[in-house]
Design a protein around this motif. Structure first.
Motif, PDB file in Angstrom:
ATOM      1  N   UNK A  22       0.793  -1.221   0.000  1.00  0.00           N
ATOM      2  CA  UNK A  22       0.000   0.000   0.000  1.00  0.00           C
ATOM      3  C   UNK A  22       0.829   1.278   0.000  1.00  0.00           C
ATOM      4  N   UNK A  23       2.126   1.198   0.246  1.00  0.00           N
ATOM      5  CA  UNK A  23       2.879   2.430   0.485  1.00  0.00           C
ATOM      6  C   UNK A  23       2.873   3.354  -0.729  1.00  0.00           C
ATOM      7  N   UNK A  24       3.243   2.818  -1.889  1.00  0.00           N
ATOM      8  CA  UNK A  24       3.273   3.645  -3.102  1.00  0.00           C
ATOM      9  C   UNK A  24       1.873   4.070  -3.505  1.00  0.00           C
ATOM     10  N   UNK A  25       0.937   3.138  -3.420  1.00  0.00           N
ATOM     11  CA  UNK A  25      -0.460   3.440  -3.770  1.00  0.00           C
ATOM     12  C   UNK A  25      -0.989   4.582  -2.894  1.00  0.00           C
ATOM     13  N   UNK A  26      -0.730   4.510  -1.602  1.00  0.00           N
ATOM     14  CA  UNK A  26      -1.203   5.555  -0.709  1.00  0.00           C
ATOM     15  C   UNK A  26      -0.516   6.883  -1.008  1.00  0.00           C
ATOM     16  N   UNK A  27       0.778   6.833  -1.343  1.00  0.00           N
ATOM     17  CA  UNK A  27       1.500   8.062  -1.686  1.00  0.00           C
ATOM     18  C   UNK A  27       0.898   8.720  -2.924  1.00  0.00           C
ATOM     19  N   UNK A  28       0.512   7.928  -3.903  1.00  0.00           N
ATOM     20  CA  UNK A  28      -0.116   8.459  -5.116  1.00  0.00           C
ATOM     21  C   UNK A  28      -1.479   9.071  -4.800  1.00  0.00           C
ATOM     22  N   UNK A  29      -2.268   8.383  -3.963  1.00  0.00           N
ATOM     23  CA  UNK A  29      -3.577   8.912  -3.577  1.00  0.00           C
ATOM     24  C   UNK A  29      -3.435  10.241  -2.841  1.00  0.00           C
ATOM     25  N   UNK A  30      -2.542  10.276  -1.871  1.00  0.00           N
ATOM     26  CA  UNK A  30      -2.370  11.494  -1.069  1.00  0.00           C
ATOM     27  C   UNK A  30      -1.851  12.646  -1.918  1.00  0.00           C
ATOM     28  N   UNK A  31      -0.961  12.338  -2.863  1.00  0.00           N
ATOM     29  CA  UNK A  31      -0.438  13.382  -3.746  1.00  0.00           C
ATOM     30  C   UNK A  31      -1.554  13.971  -4.599  1.00  0.00           C
ATOM     31  N   UNK A  32      -2.400  13.109  -5.160  1.00  0.00           N
ATOM     32  CA  UNK A  32      -3.504  13.590  -5.994  1.00  0.00           C
ATOM     33  C   UNK A  32      -4.484  14.431  -5.178  1.00  0.00           C
ATOM     34  N   UNK A  34      -3.843  16.189  -2.474  1.00  0.00           N
ATOM     35  CA  UNK A  34      -3.229  17.491  -2.181  1.00  0.00           C
ATOM     36  C   UNK A  34      -3.309  18.414  -3.390  1.00  0.00           C
ATOM     37  N   UNK A  35      -3.104  17.865  -4.562  1.00  0.00           N
ATOM     38  CA  UNK A  35      -3.026  18.684  -5.766  1.00  0.00           C
ATOM     39  C   UNK A  35      -4.387  19.207  -6.224  1.00  0.00           C
ATOM     40  N   UNK A  36      -5.482  18.537  -5.822  1.00  0.00           N
ATOM     41  CA  UNK A  36      -6.807  19.020  -6.237  1.00  0.00           C
ATOM     42  C   UNK A  36      -7.465  19.892  -5.173  1.00  0.00           C
ATOM     43  N   UNK A  37      -6.766  20.159  -4.077  1.00  0.00           N
ATOM     44  CA  UNK A  37      -7.297  21.101  -3.104  1.00  0.00           C
ATOM     45  C   UNK A  37      -7.343  22.485  -3.751  1.00  0.00           C
ATOM     46  N   UNK A  38      -8.395  23.221  -3.491  1.00  0.00           N
ATOM     47  CA  UNK A  38      -8.535  24.525  -4.132  1.00  0.00           C
ATOM     48  C   UNK A  38      -9.414  24.405  -5.360  1.00  0.00           C
ATOM     49  N   UNK A  39      -8.996  25.029  -6.451  1.00  0.00           N
ATOM     50  CA  UNK A  39      -9.839  25.081  -7.637  1.00  0.00           C
ATOM     51  C   UNK A  39      -9.447  24.079  -8.714  1.00  0.00           C
ATOM     52  N   UNK A  40      -8.407  23.302  -8.522  1.00  0.00           N
ATOM     53  CA  UNK A  40      -7.929  22.414  -9.578  1.00  0.00           C
ATOM     54  C   UNK A  40      -8.761  21.137  -9.629  1.00  0.00           C
ATOM     55  N   UNK A  41      -9.092  20.677 -10.832  1.00  0.00           N
ATOM     56  CA  UNK A  41      -9.867  19.447 -10.987  1.00  0.00           C
ATOM     57  C   UNK A  41      -8.939  18.262 -11.196  1.00  0.00           C
ATOM     58  N   UNK A  42      -9.431  17.085 -10.876  1.00  0.00           N
ATOM     59  CA  UNK A  42      -8.621  15.881 -11.021  1.00  0.00           C
ATOM     60  C   UNK A  42      -8.276  15.629 -12.486  1.00  0.00           C
ATOM     61  N   UNK A  43      -9.217  15.913 -13.386  1.00  0.00           N
ATOM     62  CA  UNK A  43      -8.965  15.663 -14.805  1.00  0.00           C
ATOM     63  C   UNK A  43      -7.850  16.544 -15.358  1.00  0.00           C
ATOM     64  N   UNK A  44      -7.499  17.611 -14.636  1.00  0.00           N
ATOM     65  CA  UNK A  44      -6.422  18.491 -15.070  1.00  0.00           C
ATOM     66  C   UNK A  44      -5.047  18.050 -14.619  1.00  0.00           C
ATOM     67  N   UNK A  45      -4.979  16.967 -13.831  1.00  0.00           N
ATOM     68  CA  UNK A  45      -3.684  16.475 -13.355  1.00  0.00           C
ATOM     69  C   UNK A  45      -3.047  15.550 -14.385  1.00  0.00           C
TER      70      UNK A  45
END
Length: 221
Positions: A22-32, A34-45
């Motif tokens: 789970x370590x890498x998987x969780x790191x990817x989830x947490x990174x995504x 963090x990056x969509x906090x605010x106005x950014x959408x997931x599809x823009x990542x």
């Protein structure tokens, strides 16, 4: 994706969460998240942005997900799992009937604060860029309402309601809870603003229950 393929994909991702590291998987989830906090959408990542934020190489991503869309579906499943854990805790406490609404709202508010990134992700992606994520969220909301209707059937009066009517009431309540969560996320960080949301949320749920004694539930013809 069709609803069936989304359901199958969510099931596969659930199995993967349980069966692989789970370590890498969780790191990817947490990174995504963090990056969509605010106005950014997931599809823009982009995949490279997420792996850079997670501190892993792009090839590590493909050991867990085939596409960014799969990562989004996994986040949907994980976000609703936290909500189900909250509901199970309410169920296990066996709250008296006259305190169910107040305690449920209090617990929802507490849970939104504890899992703010997950709730923010769901609130944004309900109307986001990936059709598969929108459908997965709708599916999870329907499942959540179905589970709630089973709980409602334990209460006096409601224990005599038809399944269709119980599901309709549960759907109204779940949509109200989603709306409450979104209001909390958008509210100014002030105690009085949150207190006003809680007051209105409790009143809204009380309004929903006022018609229960008068409703003559009948099985569908």
């Amino acid at each position: 994706m069709s609803e069936r393929s989304i359901t199958e994909k969510l099931s596969e991702l659930q199995s993967a969460r349980e069966g692989r590291g789970m370590r890498t998987r969780q790191a990817l989830q947490e990174a995504a998240l963090r990056m969509v906090e605010g106005d950014r959408s997931f599809s823009g990542l982009s995949l490279r942005e997420v792996t850079r934020e997670a501190g892993v190489v792009p090839t590590a991503f493909y050991r867990h997900y085939a596409t960014m869309e799969e990562l989004g579906l996994d986040l949907v499943a994980e976000s609703f799992e936290t909500l189900r854990r909250m509901i199970r805790s309410v169920r296990s406490e066996g709250l008296p009937t006259d305190r169910v609404i107040t305690s449920s709202v209090e617990l929802l508010v507490k849970h939104v604060h504890a899992h703010r990134q997950h709730f923010g992700f769901i609130a944004r992606e309900r109307y986001g860029g990936y059709a598969s994520l929108r459908e997965a969220i709708r599916r999870e909301i329907r499942l959540f309402a179905a589970e709630l209707s089973t709980d409602l059937a334990r209460f006096p009066l409601l224990d005599r309601w038809a399944t269709e009517d119980l599901q309709m009431l549960a759907s109204l309540m779940v949509n109200a809870m989603v709306s409450i969560a979104e209001d909390i996320l958008d509210a100014p960080q002030r105690p009085d603003a949150e207190a006003d949301i809680i007051r209105r949320a409790e009143k809204q749920l009380v309004f929903m229950t006022l018609g229960i004694p008068a409703w003559r539930s009948q099985p569908p013809r």
